[in-house]
Scaffold this active site. Sequence first.
Site, short mmCIF file in Angstrom:
data_model
loop_
_atom_site.label_atom_id
_atom_site.label_comp_id
_atom_site.label_asym_id
_atom_site.label_seq_id
_atom_site.Cartn_x
_atom_site.Cartn_y
_atom_site.Cartn_z
N LYS A 137 4.21 9.55 8.50
CA LYS A 137 4.06 9.17 9.52
C LYS A 137 5.28 9.03 10.85
CE LYS A 137 2.09 5.01 8.00
NZ LYS A 137 0.43 4.50 7.58
N ASP A 147 9.48 2.36 -0.77
CA ASP A 147 8.08 3.53 0.59
C ASP A 147 7.93 2.59 2.25
OD1 ASP A 147 4.67 3.39 0.43
OD2 ASP A 147 6.19 4.46 1.80
N TYR A 164 0.98 -1.14 -0.12
CA TYR A 164 -0.04 0.41 -0.20
C TYR A 164 0.70 1.05 0.16
CZ TYR A 164 -4.15 3.76 1.55
OH TYR A 164 -4.39 4.13 1.74
P1 KE4 Z 1 -0.88 8.63 4.16
O1 KE4 Z 1 -1.02 9.29 3.28
O2 KE4 Z 1 -1.91 7.35 5.07
O3 KE4 Z 1 -0.19 9.15 5.37
O4 KE4 Z 1 0.43 7.59 3.95
C1 KE4 Z 1 0.05 6.07 3.15
C2 KE4 Z 1 0.53 5.72 3.10
C3 KE4 Z 1 1.57 5.01 2.08
N1 KE4 Z 1 3.31 3.86 2.23
C4 KE4 Z 1 2.52 3.18 3.82
C5 KE4 Z 1 3.54 1.90 3.27
C6 KE4 Z 1 1.01 3.04 4.58
O5 KE4 Z 1 1.74 2.48 4.86
C7 KE4 Z 1 0.74 4.16 4.08
C8 KE4 Z 1 -0.24 3.96 4.80
N2 KE4 Z 1 -0.62 3.38 5.86
C9 KE4 Z 1 -1.69 3.17 6.62
C10 KE4 Z 1 -1.77 2.06 7.98
N3 KE4 Z 1 -1.85 1.20 6.70
C11 KE4 Z 1 -2.84 4.19 7.08
C12 KE4 Z 1 -3.76 3.63 7.53
C13 KE4 Z 1 -5.38 4.57 7.04
O6 KE4 Z 1 -4.82 4.66 5.79
O7 KE4 Z 1 -5.65 5.12 8.36
#
Ligand code: KE4
Length: 426
Positions: free
Chosen positions: A266, A238, A143
Amino acid sequence: MVSRSSSLFAQSQKRIPGGVNSPVRAFRNVGGEPFFVQRAAGPKIWDVDGREYIDYVGSWGPAILGHAPSVVVDAVRSVAERGLSFGIPNPLEVELAELICRWMPSIEKVRMVNSGTEAAMSCLRLARGFTGRDKIIKFEGCYHGHADSLLVQAGSGALSHGQPDSAGVPKAFAGLTIALPFNDIELVRKTFAENNNQIAAIILEPIPANAGLYFPKENFLPALRDECVEHGALLIFDEVMTGFRVARGGAQEIFGVKPDLTVLGKVIGGGLPVGAFGGRAEIMDRLSPDGPVYQAGTLSGNPLAMAAGLAQLQELERIDGWKRLEDLGAQFEQLARAAIANAKIEITFHRIGSMFCAFFASGPIVDLAGAKRSDLKRFAEFFHASLDRGIYFAPSQFETGFISTAHTPEDISRTGDIMADVLRSL
Ligand code: KE4
């Protein structure tokens, strides 16, 4: 008596889609209703009905020092009094950029944005602009946020809610993204051969943590590095989750593989909205205003987020947080494995540093197909039984748990006892 969380959820569903501002919070993968948080401190959270939980989600990663660490709160408070956002360069942006480049030497230049999604999306545009190519390779279950090109066989909430390929993404877009099984280097080689000079980049989580947590096979990452060099494609790591968490220099430090570009988020925001992407200066200099690849953001590099991120990362280094995270993680793993050994059901436990996952399936699990063998019903029973006992794990089998430096050995040992009790009852 209806709980306050429940009445808040009823209210929120009238005005917010699904009642939540991010799908995974809706508990759809585990059933039931989400609780609403009143406050959080250290390893604990309290819901609006006064219930206390030991938190192993940590806002999905940012709370690496635990919730509301005083160093971060104090930094935000003192900076806020001098202005909340300027839209003008400020010294804190330079300080955080310097720290990121120092800790991750593959990053010679870095651009701040406001989320991991924005960082990953910008990386893809930059890779396409730099190489003049359109196609991207990603891996099933990884993701990278919700940008159109990346919502193909995506993990995290997209997987939890059964839409790895989201509606609304034009076929023409999705067609430029080739999703392959993780850990299959032969398929990567074959894909390059079949798409000669058309692939701009490979993007991956070096340690996939959005379909549960699993690991790259020996030599998978070095082989990806070699393939990208051979075919003139960029390698994008990533590290939104792993960056500055699994080691000071992230997964790329652990595996000794230098990507061309890195996606961050994060932890670097200390709980405030921050993402970043960076890499070789030769590539980053293609970004506007120096180069032709446009990318921008009103709140990018805003002083509050920079102050929070700097305070968090500097504190992490001051206390050698990575050693504490490893010690607590090792204690957690020992107790989890003991609880699993006495369970009647098959569970595969994975951990690296402060990140962990218990797949309710037999092993080995090295890719999404393995993760999807998990018994979601059993996982949901485990999740709710733990929650009822005051332990908040991620509300989806396809997520990863996080320990913070604020957790204590006593918290971990209590969690181990409860896990053992719960697993015995399943
Ligand atoms: P954000 O756009 O949510 O800040 O980041 C996206 C993202 C990108 N790359 C990795 C490896 C990530 O884990 C994430 C976001 N992680 C999720 C939790 N697995 C965010 C939680 C959510 O979607 O509410």
